[in-house]
Structures are given as structure tokens and as C-alpha cells.
Scaffold this motif. Structure first.
Motif, short mmCIF file in Angstrom:
data_model
loop_
_atom_site.label_atom_id
_atom_site.label_comp_id
_atom_site.label_asym_id
_atom_site.label_seq_id
_atom_site.Cartn_x
_atom_site.Cartn_y
_atom_site.Cartn_z
N PHE A 91 9.66 -3.81 18.44
CA PHE A 91 9.37 -4.21 17.07
C PHE A 91 10.47 -3.67 16.16
O PHE A 91 10.99 -2.57 16.37
CB PHE A 91 8.02 -3.65 16.62
N GLN A 92 10.80 -4.42 15.13
CA GLN A 92 11.83 -4.01 14.17
C GLN A 92 11.22 -3.04 13.16
O GLN A 92 10.25 -3.40 12.47
CB GLN A 92 12.40 -5.23 13.44
N PRO A 93 11.73 -1.81 13.04
CA PRO A 93 11.20 -0.90 12.01
C PRO A 93 11.36 -1.51 10.62
O PRO A 93 12.42 -2.03 10.27
CB PRO A 93 12.07 0.35 12.17
N ALA A 94 10.29 -1.45 9.82
CA ALA A 94 10.30 -2.12 8.51
C ALA A 94 9.79 -1.22 7.40
O ALA A 94 9.33 -1.70 6.37
CB ALA A 94 9.47 -3.40 8.59
N TRP A 95 9.84 0.08 7.64
CA TRP A 95 9.36 1.01 6.61
C TRP A 95 10.23 2.25 6.58
O TRP A 95 10.41 2.91 7.61
CB TRP A 95 7.91 1.40 6.89
N ASP A 96 10.75 2.55 5.42
CA ASP A 96 11.52 3.78 5.19
C ASP A 96 10.72 4.63 4.20
O ASP A 96 10.74 4.37 2.99
CB ASP A 96 12.90 3.46 4.61
N PRO A 97 9.98 5.64 4.68
CA PRO A 97 9.14 6.45 3.79
C PRO A 97 9.92 7.14 2.67
O PRO A 97 9.34 7.45 1.63
CB PRO A 97 8.50 7.48 4.74
N ASP A 98 11.22 7.37 2.89
CA ASP A 98 12.01 8.01 1.84
C ASP A 98 12.20 7.07 0.65
O ASP A 98 12.29 7.52 -0.50
CB ASP A 98 13.37 8.43 2.39
N LYS A 99 12.25 5.76 0.92
CA LYS A 99 12.43 4.79 -0.16
C LYS A 99 11.09 4.31 -0.72
O LYS A 99 10.99 4.01 -1.91
CB LYS A 99 13.23 3.59 0.36
N GLN A 100 10.08 4.20 0.15
CA GLN A 100 8.75 3.77 -0.28
C GLN A 100 7.72 4.66 0.41
O GLN A 100 7.32 4.40 1.55
CB GLN A 100 8.52 2.30 0.07
N PRO A 101 7.29 5.74 -0.26
CA PRO A 101 6.38 6.68 0.39
C PRO A 101 5.02 6.08 0.74
O PRO A 101 4.36 6.56 1.66
CB PRO A 101 6.22 7.79 -0.67
N ASP A 102 4.60 5.04 0.03
CA ASP A 102 3.28 4.46 0.24
C ASP A 102 3.35 3.38 1.33
O ASP A 102 3.94 2.32 1.13
CB ASP A 102 2.75 3.87 -1.06
N GLN A 103 2.70 3.64 2.46
CA GLN A 103 2.76 2.71 3.60
C GLN A 103 2.14 1.36 3.25
O GLN A 103 2.65 0.32 3.64
CB GLN A 103 2.04 3.34 4.80
N TRP A 104 1.04 1.37 2.52
CA TRP A 104 0.38 0.11 2.17
C TRP A 104 1.22 -0.70 1.19
O TRP A 104 1.25 -1.94 1.28
CB TRP A 104 -1.01 0.37 1.59
#
Length: 472
Positions: free
Chosen positions: A150-163
Motif C-alpha cells: 500500500f502507498q503511504p498516504a499520511w504524514d503526521p508531521d504535516k497533518q496530525p489528525d488521522q481522520w
């Protein structure tokens, strides 16, 4: 190990270890390491067969590292082929799956690579079909990668909110339908919990919420569909189970007059542990005895003249087996089971024939049940049919074909049968045994089979002769 990372086809998994397919003894760790260095790994490839071997040699069992390589290859093939097929068939362009650590959605649990034993924290998988024949996007909105599948699609440093990260993915792709796993009919398609649903919908604008639909048919389609690589491996998995049953029903394990039913049950458990395998349910051994109306179990001592029944299933390479066989303990001077017992197994085979001939694509499980029962009864048989899908789970996703306590059919058998599915052909025939004073005996049979859309074939044959256990 022959897996192409990310999207795309698998660089073919070569039949590197087929030379060991019929070997009763596994290769050494050193041999496996040498072979691993040269070529990808596969399981023993055995053809499907309608004839079961009387004393099958156990195929070799892959080591844990080799199993992981093969499981990942199979998963990659399935993600490349099964997901696009089911999404396009259902006209769904986005599928969102959510799982939490140790509380996996049943579908997500089967999409994790072999090194990811559980969902981590919260794992969110998103499939998106951009249309125009383009590949399905496979995204993971989580802190941890999933073996490159799967392609990673979340950078918590840029968008802390997963939802919010999920909402941004949805907004950027503007899907027409957003499928989530919710179903009142099937537990396999009901993996979205209430709390996760609330968090997901709270993050989405109203326009996106209005596009949420049930992913029930996607979940069932994913779980029940078998891929070509799985079907190469499945007959060998069942051969392994059959070889263990053959040992259990032999003098290697049973000494008439001494061995109890529970002794054999726990022999199964120990044998699987020794082989590095697991059962998906606790095995059963029952004693059917002349003059006894009930099946005897537990501390019952096995005696000459007993008809033995077993129900046994293993999990290997993420696939399950489920088999019921019969054996007879010969009495002094006997060379075969009484004719009435042999006739009982033939009757069970007759019910199997009625069921196999009733499968057809698009027919519901209830319709197949009714057709099979009518054929069996017309042939003079007394049937009880309670067959079920088989695959990632023992009692797997898909329509049921009867239940032992309900031969009329119910909502669990109301959905249509699909091609490329595997089945536990589980049933019984009742027959009076003359040698036992006309006592009616339930002859249970369970074999595993594949439905290609045209015909049903046994994976590794079926029992047509009662196994014999010498009395000394």
C-alpha cells in the motif's frame, strides 16, 4: 522473493521447491536457505483430484520465513486482481477499511502482509478506482507501512489528525460512492465499529457522508474469491491434513482396548504443535457403537467393532481445511467393515453427488440446498446437508447451504453462489445397519472442494472406503 512492491503484477513465483512436494521429510534449514538464495518459494503444487489416497505421504511444510514470502506473494496477487474485479463489478470507486490494534476488521486482517501480525494503533486502508482503465490506488493512512503493498498516504508531521487526512484524500478524489464494511447479515462484512464510523463521518462534509454505502458485497467478494496461486497451494494443504488424519486413524495412534477418544484428540493437537501448525478448531473424535444411540466421546475406550468419526481442520498459508472421515476397528477375523457400514458411506457419497450436481452460478445457497435434497431423496437417500464456504476462515464468507438443525434454508443462504470459491462439502446420510440389528446410523462426511463456475472438484479427493484399523 518474487514480489513486486506496490501496484502491479507479481514477478512469477517459480515452482522452486516442487522437487520436495511428495517428500515425507522436510528439507533441512540449510537446504531451504540454499534454495531461497536461488529462487522464490512456493508450496508443494499438487493437482486437484477426485480420488483420495489411502495412505497419503505428508507434503513438506515450509519454514516460517518461506511461508511469509509465499503469503506475501499471494496477497500481492490478490490485491492486484481480486480488488479491481470486485470494485468494478459493484460499481464502487472508493472502499475505506478501518481497523484498530487487536480488533481487526475481518477483511483488514487478511490484507496485512506476513510481517504485520496485527493492525497497529489505527490502520486505515483506502482503495480508489480513478476510472479510465487506470490501476486501483492502494493507500494506507497509518503510521506504519504494510510491506510495500500500500502507498503511504499520511504524514503526521504535516497533518496530525488521522481522520482529517482521510477527509483530504476523499476530497481530492471526489468518489461517487464510499463503501465501508457494515452489514446486518454477515459478520465478515461488519468490521466498521460505531466509534470509528462516528469519527469518520464527523471528519467528512455532508456531501461525502451522503455517498457512504455498505461494502458488504466487496467484503464477501474479497474473502470468498480464491486466486490462481491459492488454488495451486490448496490441494497440498488438504493433503497435509489428510495425512495427519490417516495417522490418527491407525495403529500408530490407536490401540483398541486402551486408547480413548480424547487420547486421539490430544494426539492431533500435539502433532500439529510439533509440526508448527495450528488447528482452527479443537478436533473431534466420536465412537459410533452397536447398541448405543448416542455418539460416544471423551474417555470412551475405543474397541474392536467401533465405527470412528473425526472432524479435523488446520490453518496453513492463511487457508483452512475442514474434513470429516470414518474408520472402523476390525474385530477378530474381520478383513473389512460390515456391509451395512460400507453401504452407509456409499449413501453419504450419494448425497455428495446430489449436492455437487446442484451448484450453479447465481443460485442461492437455499436454492442449491433444495435442489440437492430433492435429488438425494429421489434416489432413496435420507440426507442432511449443512455445507459452507471455506477459505480464510473455516466457516467462511459466502452463502450457507443448509444447517444441521435447519434443512429449510434461511437468510444466511439467501445470497448467490459465486465462481472461484472453495467449499466444505459437509453433510450426512442416515441408514439402518442390518448387522447392528437395524440401528440407524448417521454417516457424516466432509470434504473440501473448488467451484470454478461450471463444476465442483474435490481438492484432494473424497473418502469412498472406510479406513480400517487392525485390532492387533
Amino acid at each position: 522473493m518474487g514480489i513486486r512492491r506496490g501496484r502491479g503484477p507479481i514477478a512469477g513465483v517459480a515452482a522452486a521447491l516442487i522437487a520436495w512436494a511428495g517428500a515425507a521429510q522436510a528439507p533441512t534449514t540449510a537446504q531451504m536457505g540454499q534454495r531461497m538464495a536461488k529462487a522464490p518459494v512456493t508450496a508443494p503444487i499438487l493437482p486437484m483430484s477426485d480420488v483420495e489416497q489411502a495412505s497419503p505421504a505428508p507434503p513438506f511444510i515450509l519454514g516460517i520465513r518461506d511461508r511469509a514470502a509465499l503469503e506475501n506473494a499471494i496477497l500481492a496477487e490478490r490485491l492486484d486482481t481480486v480488488v479491481p474485479a470486485i470494485m468494478r463489478a459493484q460499481k464502487i470507486d472508493m472502499w475505506v477499511l478501518v481497523a484498530r490494534e487487536y480488533f481487526e476488521d475481518p477483511v483488514v486482517a487478511t490484507m496485512l502482509n506476513a510481517e504485520s501480525l496485527h493492525a497497529r494503533r489505527r490502520t486505515i486502508l483506502i482503495f480508489f478506482d480513478p476510472g479510465a482503465g487506470k490501476p486501483i490506488e492502494r493507500l494506507t493512512v497509518s503510521r506504519y507501512g504494510l510491506g510495500g503493498l500500500f502507498q503511504p498516504a499520511w504524514d503526521p508531521d504535516k497533518q496530525p489528525d488521522q481522520w482529517k487526512a482521510v477527509a483530504e484524500i476523499v476530497a481530492a478524489r471526489n468518489p461517487k460512492a464510499i463503501a465501508i464494511n457494515t452489514s446486518s447479515l454477515s459478520a465478515f462484512a461488519d468490521g466498521m465499529t460505531l466509534s470509528q464510523y462516528k469519527d469518520l463521518t464527523a471528519a467528512l462534509p455532508q456531501a461525502a457522508r451522503d455517498r457512504i454505502v455498505s461494502g458488504e458485497k466487496l467484503a464477501i467478494g474479497w474473502l470468498q474469491t480464491r486466486s490462481p496461486m491459492e488454488m495451486q497451494a490448496y490441494p497440498g494443504i488438504l493433503r497435509l491434513a489428510h495425512s495427519i488424519i490417516a495417522d490418527a486413524f491407525s495403529r500408530k495412534v490407536i490401540t483398541p482396548g486402551r486408547t480413548t477418544a480424547d487420547d486421539v484428540v490430544w494426539w492431533y493437537r500435539q502433532r500439529l504443535s510439533d509440526l508448527g501448525l495450528v488447528p482452527w478448531f479443537h478436533p473431534s473424535i466420536g465412537v459410533i457403537r452397536k447398541g448405543s444411540a448416542a455418539m460416544l466421546e471423551g474417555d470412551t475406550i475405543i474397541q474392536p467393532g467401533d465405527l470412528l468419526w473425526t472432524d479435523f481442520g488446520i490453518t496453513y498459508l492463511r487457508l483452512n481445511t475442514d474434513t470429516q472421515h470414518l474408520a472402523y476397528v476390525l474385530k477378530q477375523g474381520e478383513t473389512e467393515a460390515p456391509a451395512g457400514l460400507r453401504a452407509g458411506l456409499r449413501a453419504a457419497n450419494g448425497v455428495q453427488d446430489a449436492l455437487l450436481s446442484s451448484f450453479r452460478v447465481g443460485a442461492t445457497g437455499n436454492e442449491v440446498l433444495a435442489a440437492a435434497r430433492a435429488k438425494a431423496i429421489a434416489a432413496g437417500l435420507k440426507p442432511s446437508i449443512y455445507s459452507h464456504p471455506l477459505g480464510y476462515h473455516g466457516h467462511a464468507a459466502g452463502p450457507a447451504i443448509g444447517f444441521w438443525d435447519d434443512q429449510r434454508g434461511d437468510e444466511r443462504g439467501s445470497t448467490p453462489i459465486a465462481p472461484n470459491t472453495t467449499w466444505s462439502i459437509e453433510l450426512a446420510a442416515y441408514l439402518a445397519v442390518p448387522e447392528w440389528g437395524g440401528q440407524e446410523v448417521q454417516f457424516r462426511a466432509e470434504e473440501n472442494a473448488y467451484f470454478d463456475g461450471t463444476r465442483v472438484r474435490f481438492l484432494d479427493g473424497r473418502q469412498t472406503a472406510i479406513r480400517l484399523i487392525p485390532n492387533k
